[in-house]
Structures are given as C-alpha cells and as structure tokens.
Write a protein that holds these residues in place. Sequence first.
Motif, PDB file in Angstrom:
ATOM      1  N   GLY A 288      51.429 -38.480  36.818  1.00  0.00           N
ATOM      2  CA  GLY A 288      50.345 -37.827  38.025  1.00  0.00           C
ATOM      3  C   GLY A 288      50.886 -38.045  39.228  1.00  0.00           C
ATOM      4  O   GLY A 288      50.297 -37.511  40.311  1.00  0.00           O
ATOM      5  N   SER A 289      52.002 -39.133  39.443  1.00  0.00           N
ATOM      6  CA  SER A 289      52.439 -39.166  40.893  1.00  0.00           C
ATOM      7  C   SER A 289      54.002 -38.696  40.807  1.00  0.00           C
ATOM      8  O   SER A 289      54.762 -39.439  39.971  1.00  0.00           O
ATOM      9  N   GLY A 290      54.313 -37.689  41.311  1.00  0.00           N
ATOM     10  CA  GLY A 290      55.701 -37.294  41.335  1.00  0.00           C
ATOM     11  C   GLY A 290      56.667 -38.248  41.726  1.00  0.00           C
ATOM     12  O   GLY A 290      56.379 -39.150  42.650  1.00  0.00           O
ATOM     13  N   GLY A 291      57.805 -38.159  41.045  1.00  0.00           N
ATOM     14  CA  GLY A 291      58.941 -39.060  41.353  1.00  0.00           C
ATOM     15  C   GLY A 291      60.180 -39.040  40.423  1.00  0.00           C
ATOM     16  O   GLY A 291      59.865 -38.278  39.586  1.00  0.00           O
ATOM     17  N   SER A 292      61.098 -39.983  40.662  1.00  0.00           N
ATOM     18  CA  SER A 292      62.450 -39.550  39.990  1.00  0.00           C
ATOM     19  C   SER A 292      62.750 -40.575  39.010  1.00  0.00           C
ATOM     20  O   SER A 292      63.721 -40.604  38.359  1.00  0.00           O
ATOM     21  N   ALA A 293      61.788 -41.637  38.715  1.00  0.00           N
ATOM     22  CA  ALA A 293      61.865 -42.769  38.017  1.00  0.00           C
ATOM     23  C   ALA A 293      62.022 -41.915  36.350  1.00  0.00           C
ATOM     24  O   ALA A 293      61.484 -40.864  36.109  1.00  0.00           O
ATOM     25  N   ALA A 294      62.405 -42.798  35.536  1.00  0.00           N
ATOM     26  CA  ALA A 294      62.476 -42.553  33.988  1.00  0.00           C
ATOM     27  C   ALA A 294      61.036 -42.051  33.403  1.00  0.00           C
ATOM     28  O   ALA A 294      61.136 -40.907  32.654  1.00  0.00           O
ATOM     29  N   TYR A 295      60.049 -42.583  34.110  1.00  0.00           N
ATOM     30  CA  TYR A 295      58.751 -42.147  33.398  1.00  0.00           C
ATOM     31  C   TYR A 295      58.057 -41.057  34.176  1.00  0.00           C
ATOM     32  O   TYR A 295      56.860 -40.705  33.855  1.00  0.00           O
ATOM     33  N   GLN A 296      58.737 -40.730  35.393  1.00  0.00           N
ATOM     34  CA  GLN A 296      58.201 -39.880  36.179  1.00  0.00           C
ATOM     35  C   GLN A 296      58.764 -38.448  36.258  1.00  0.00           C
ATOM     36  O   GLN A 296      59.967 -38.104  35.692  1.00  0.00           O
ATOM     37  N   LEU A 297      57.933 -37.282  36.578  1.00  0.00           N
ATOM     38  CA  LEU A 297      58.303 -35.792  36.806  1.00  0.00           C
ATOM     39  C   LEU A 297      58.192 -35.550  38.165  1.00  0.00           C
ATOM     40  O   LEU A 297      57.196 -36.080  38.842  1.00  0.00           O
ATOM     41  N   SER A 298      58.733 -34.122  38.659  1.00  0.00           N
ATOM     42  CA  SER A 298      58.434 -33.734  39.793  1.00  0.00           C
ATOM     43  C   SER A 298      58.412 -32.175  39.736  1.00  0.00           C
ATOM     44  O   SER A 298      59.571 -31.677  39.546  1.00  0.00           O
ATOM     45  N   SER A 299      57.398 -31.673  39.638  1.00  0.00           N
ATOM     46  CA  SER A 299      56.911 -30.297  39.262  1.00  0.00           C
ATOM     47  C   SER A 299      57.766 -29.634  38.134  1.00  0.00           C
ATOM     48  O   SER A 299      58.475 -28.972  38.093  1.00  0.00           O
ATOM     49  N   PRO A 300      57.222 -30.377  36.900  1.00  0.00           N
ATOM     50  CA  PRO A 300      58.009 -29.907  35.632  1.00  0.00           C
ATOM     51  C   PRO A 300      57.365 -28.626  35.195  1.00  0.00           C
ATOM     52  O   PRO A 300      56.308 -28.186  35.670  1.00  0.00           O
ATOM     53  N   ILE A 301      58.059 -27.757  34.865  1.00  0.00           N
ATOM     54  CA  ILE A 301      57.922 -26.476  34.518  1.00  0.00           C
ATOM     55  C   ILE A 301      58.129 -26.062  32.960  1.00  0.00           C
ATOM     56  O   ILE A 301      57.439 -26.419  32.111  1.00  0.00           O
TER      57      ILE A 301
ATOM     58  N   LEU B  28      60.516 -33.714  23.060  1.00  0.00           N
ATOM     59  CA  LEU B  28      60.110 -32.846  24.353  1.00  0.00           C
ATOM     60  C   LEU B  28      61.002 -32.849  25.201  1.00  0.00           C
ATOM     61  O   LEU B  28      61.518 -33.885  25.835  1.00  0.00           O
ATOM     62  N   TYR B  29      61.219 -31.541  25.420  1.00  0.00           N
ATOM     63  CA  TYR B  29      62.604 -31.434  26.726  1.00  0.00           C
ATOM     64  C   TYR B  29      61.433 -30.880  27.792  1.00  0.00           C
ATOM     65  O   TYR B  29      60.797 -29.818  27.743  1.00  0.00           O
ATOM     66  N   VAL B  30      62.002 -31.173  29.093  1.00  0.00           N
ATOM     67  CA  VAL B  30      61.159 -30.678  30.253  1.00  0.00           C
ATOM     68  C   VAL B  30      62.232 -30.511  31.285  1.00  0.00           C
ATOM     69  O   VAL B  30      63.223 -31.125  31.724  1.00  0.00           O
ATOM     70  N   ALA B  31      62.103 -29.327  31.967  1.00  0.00           N
ATOM     71  CA  ALA B  31      62.693 -28.867  32.827  1.00  0.00           C
ATOM     72  C   ALA B  31      62.156 -29.527  34.445  1.00  0.00           C
ATOM     73  O   ALA B  31      60.973 -29.067  34.706  1.00  0.00           O
TER      74      ALA B  31
ATOM     75  N   ASN C 189      63.385 -32.645  40.549  1.00  0.00           N
ATOM     76  CA  ASN C 189      64.397 -33.634  40.428  1.00  0.00           C
ATOM     77  C   ASN C 189      65.756 -32.927  39.977  1.00  0.00           C
ATOM     78  O   ASN C 189      66.592 -33.787  39.465  1.00  0.00           O
ATOM     79  N   ASP C 190      65.815 -31.688  39.623  1.00  0.00           N
ATOM     80  CA  ASP C 190      67.119 -30.882  39.510  1.00  0.00           C
ATOM     81  C   ASP C 190      67.660 -31.533  37.876  1.00  0.00           C
ATOM     82  O   ASP C 190      68.966 -31.835  38.073  1.00  0.00           O
ATOM     83  N   ARG C 191      66.885 -31.983  37.186  1.00  0.00           N
ATOM     84  CA  ARG C 191      67.457 -32.452  35.854  1.00  0.00           C
ATOM     85  C   ARG C 191      66.627 -32.004  34.625  1.00  0.00           C
ATOM     86  O   ARG C 191      65.357 -31.619  35.100  1.00  0.00           O
ATOM     87  N   ILE C 192      67.131 -32.085  33.553  1.00  0.00           N
ATOM     88  CA  ILE C 192      66.415 -31.860  32.406  1.00  0.00           C
ATOM     89  C   ILE C 192      66.179 -33.155  31.512  1.00  0.00           C
ATOM     90  O   ILE C 192      67.015 -33.972  31.409  1.00  0.00           O
ATOM     91  N   GLN C 193      64.953 -33.547  31.363  1.00  0.00           N
ATOM     92  CA  GLN C 193      64.409 -34.918  30.524  1.00  0.00           C
ATOM     93  C   GLN C 193      64.151 -34.768  29.086  1.00  0.00           C
ATOM     94  O   GLN C 193      63.467 -33.638  28.595  1.00  0.00           O
ATOM     95  N   LEU C 194      64.632 -35.476  28.425  1.00  0.00           N
ATOM     96  CA  LEU C 194      64.261 -35.517  27.124  1.00  0.00           C
ATOM     97  C   LEU C 194      63.364 -36.973  26.814  1.00  0.00           C
ATOM     98  O   LEU C 194      63.772 -37.922  26.860  1.00  0.00           O
ATOM     99  N   PHE C 195      62.224 -36.425  26.444  1.00  0.00           N
ATOM    100  CA  PHE C 195      61.294 -37.787  25.809  1.00  0.00           C
ATOM    101  C   PHE C 195      61.098 -37.811  24.511  1.00  0.00           C
ATOM    102  O   PHE C 195      60.795 -36.679  23.816  1.00  0.00           O
TER     103      PHE C 195
ATOM    104  N   SER D 199      63.599 -23.643  33.115  1.00  0.00           N
ATOM    105  CA  SER D 199      63.234 -23.641  31.761  1.00  0.00           C
ATOM    106  C   SER D 199      64.265 -24.097  30.925  1.00  0.00           C
ATOM    107  O   SER D 199      65.519 -23.891  31.391  1.00  0.00           O
ATOM    108  N   ILE D 200      63.929 -24.532  29.807  1.00  0.00           N
ATOM    109  CA  ILE D 200      65.048 -25.057  28.544  1.00  0.00           C
ATOM    110  C   ILE D 200      64.703 -24.593  27.339  1.00  0.00           C
ATOM    111  O   ILE D 200      63.587 -24.702  27.038  1.00  0.00           O
ATOM    112  N   VAL D 201      65.748 -24.083  26.817  1.00  0.00           N
ATOM    113  CA  VAL D 201      65.625 -23.463  25.375  1.00  0.00           C
ATOM    114  C   VAL D 201      66.661 -24.192  24.475  1.00  0.00           C
ATOM    115  O   VAL D 201      67.899 -24.289  24.912  1.00  0.00           O
ATOM    116  N   LEU D 202      66.301 -24.339  23.319  1.00  0.00           N
ATOM    117  CA  LEU D 202      67.446 -24.955  22.317  1.00  0.00           C
ATOM    118  C   LEU D 202      67.753 -24.005  21.406  1.00  0.00           C
ATOM    119  O   LEU D 202      66.940 -23.507  20.760  1.00  0.00           O
TER     120      LEU D 202
END
Length: 337
Positions: free
Chosen positions: A172-185, A195-198, A202-208, A235-238
Amino acid sequence: MIRVLILTILINEILGNAVSFNQPKFCPTVKWNSKGELFTATETSRSLPLILFIDTNNTIYVNSGKEDVISVWYKDHSHPKSISYLSKVEISSIFVIDNGDIYIAYLNNTISKWIASTDSFVHVMNGESICADLFIDVNNNLYCSMAWEDVVIKRSLYKDKETDIVIVAGTGSGGSAAYQLSSPIGIFVDTNLDLYVADRHNDRIQLFHSGERNATTVAGQGSLDFTISLLKPWSIVLDHEKYLFILDYGNGRIVRSGPHGFQCLLGCIAKEIKEYRLYDPSRLSFDVNGNLFVCDANGRRIQRFTLQKDSCEKSEYRISARKRCIVSDFCGDMLIP
Ligand SMILES: *[C@@H]1O[C@H](CO)[C@@H](O)[C@H](O)[C@H]1NC(C)=O
Ligand SMILES: *[C@@H]1O[C@H](CO)[C@@H](O)[C@H](O)[C@H]1NC(C)=O
Ligand SMILES: *[C@@H]1O[C@H](CO)[C@@H](O)[C@H](O)[C@H]1NC(C)=O
C-alpha cells in the motif's frame, strides 16, 4: 483446416485444459514473423486502456469498437459480435473463464460478470480502487492489481461475501523493496498459484511464490541474472514451460525468456517501419496456433505476429523426438503426423 482442428483437440486432450487461455508449448528454435499484420484497428479514445483476451476456442475479445462494447470474434468469423456493457463507465480489464463468462473490471472500481448462457450481468465486487488487471487462477480466486494503491489483492469466487479480500502482494506504500510494488499493472498466476507481477515503475517483473510476501525479481532492474533492462513493463504472460513474455512498454518491444536466457522478440528491428514497430505494447495473448496477438496501445491497434511454422523443422527435436513433439509440443508443421 480439419487436420489443424483435430490436432488442436488432440493437444487439448493431452494437456488437459485447466485454463481458459492458450499457453502453448514451443520448440526451442521457435520464431515469429517480426512483421506484424493488423488484426483490428481500434476506435476507442487514446486515454482508454485496450483489452485483449483469446480463449481456448480461439475466440478473440477486444474493446476495439464503440466505447461501450466488447467485440468478440468467434473462431473463423471475420466479423465480430458485440457484447454491450451498456455503461457510461469504461473498462480496464477482462478475464474470460472456461464456460465463456467474462469478468469485467470497470474504471469506477466495480467488477461485474457477463454470463454467456443468459447474456446478462451480475455484480461481483466493489473495490477500493481501479483494477488495472484481472486474473482468475485455477482455484477460482480472482486477483486484481491496484496500480494506484501499489498492491495486488485476491478474493475467492466461491464465497459470496466480499469480506475475504486479502492483499497478496505489496503493502500500500510504493517502493522497491522485495515486499513492495510501484504501480503494478499486469498479473499472471500459474498453476502452482505463483504470482507474477509487472512492477511497472520499478522496471522489473516480480515473482511472489504462493503465500509469500517477499518477491524474487525474475526480470529487469535488480534481477539476479540481469541481462536485459526493462522500461515500465506493462504485462507478463507465461507459456506452457513458464518462459516469460514481457510487454516492455517503455522500450516498445516484447522480450521473452527461453532456454538461452532473455532475448528481444518483437519491436526489436526496423523501428522506423510501422509493421515492425510497437508503439507501447500493453497486452499479449496466444491464439490456439501459437500466433501472438498484441495490444499496441499507442498505435491504437491489435497486431498479429504469426508463428513461423518451419522454425522448428531443423531443431534436433524433430529428429530425436518427433513423436513426443507431435503429441505434446507446439512445433508448427511438426504437429501434422
Ligand atoms: C460502476 O459501473 C457499473 C457499470 O455501469 C455499474 O453496474 C456499477 O453499479 C457502478 N458502480 C458504482 C459503485 O457506481
Ligand atoms: C468453448 O466451447 C465449448 C463448446 O461450445 C464450450 O462448452 C466452452 O465453454 C467454450 N469455452 C470458452 C472458454 O468459451
Ligand atoms: C522480507 O524481506 C524483509 C527485508 O526486505 C525482511 O525483513 C523480512 O524478514 C522478509 N520476510 C520474510 C518472510 O522472509
């Protein structure tokens, strides 16, 4: 045509259709034409998101036409049918489930479902914020990425009550730590419920991994195996083997991972030529034949990039594992026994 149909049925039977969208298995040498063909131009205004979904019946859903309509192309039909959602409120995302019902996220934070059998709508939930993207996993959980809140939420569709909405990623607060996201789409949940998140800003793809709140960066800024940089991935597709297809919006290209690491797949060459270029790619879907359909947001068009059917022919696969390839791999011509 008939052969393709039979083979499609065969593949679906063998793989078992747990999901409502296409997740082809490609041979290692697979290639697509880098020149796109226009599938449809869109008439929606520039400020609206484009949606795209292709189901396992090869039905294609796009919001390309008039503003309150989802255009639906059934297999082999050249003219779309319209599903009118009769609303002044525009939509941000859809997800079609295996009985053909469509979950629709509106820009007023509401999610509804269009029921195919009765051509009617039912209310599903009111959210705190807009769902930038919707996804429904194999256990019938609905996920929604709230880009403005920097979280991804989840709720079970088996329960009637909306009280069971939980945050599964971000704080709920944007940031770049491993537990944070910033404008996930874009979000994608695989059959293991990972769960994969664009993670756009943060210019990255995160895998939870399922149940975990700290993510691993699998592509882009801060990834362990940093080989390709992303700019505002949308976005991200597998695919069937969990190789990633990333819509690298800011760089106007599609990046994929494969057996030999990351590579630029589309929008990489001839940037001055319209057919080769992507102007802000935002979504991607595979059709049943492994062709790639791309929402080209700023081109206001849906482009189709066809699979090169002969791109698997020379692969060792063909010689050493022809039979295996026929039954379980997506190898273009190789599919024809
Ligand atoms: C949002 O729009 C949908 C579609 O028009 C409507 O059914 C719903 O009631 C609206 N929700 C709110 C909270 O206004
Ligand atoms: C595909 O078609 C079959 C047969 O008409 C139908 O039962 C199924 O619900 C359809 N799947 C989707 C995703 O629409
Ligand atoms: C998640 O990462 C933070 C540091 O970024 C750490 O403090 C925390 O213990 C981690 N949580 C888990 C469950 O690993």
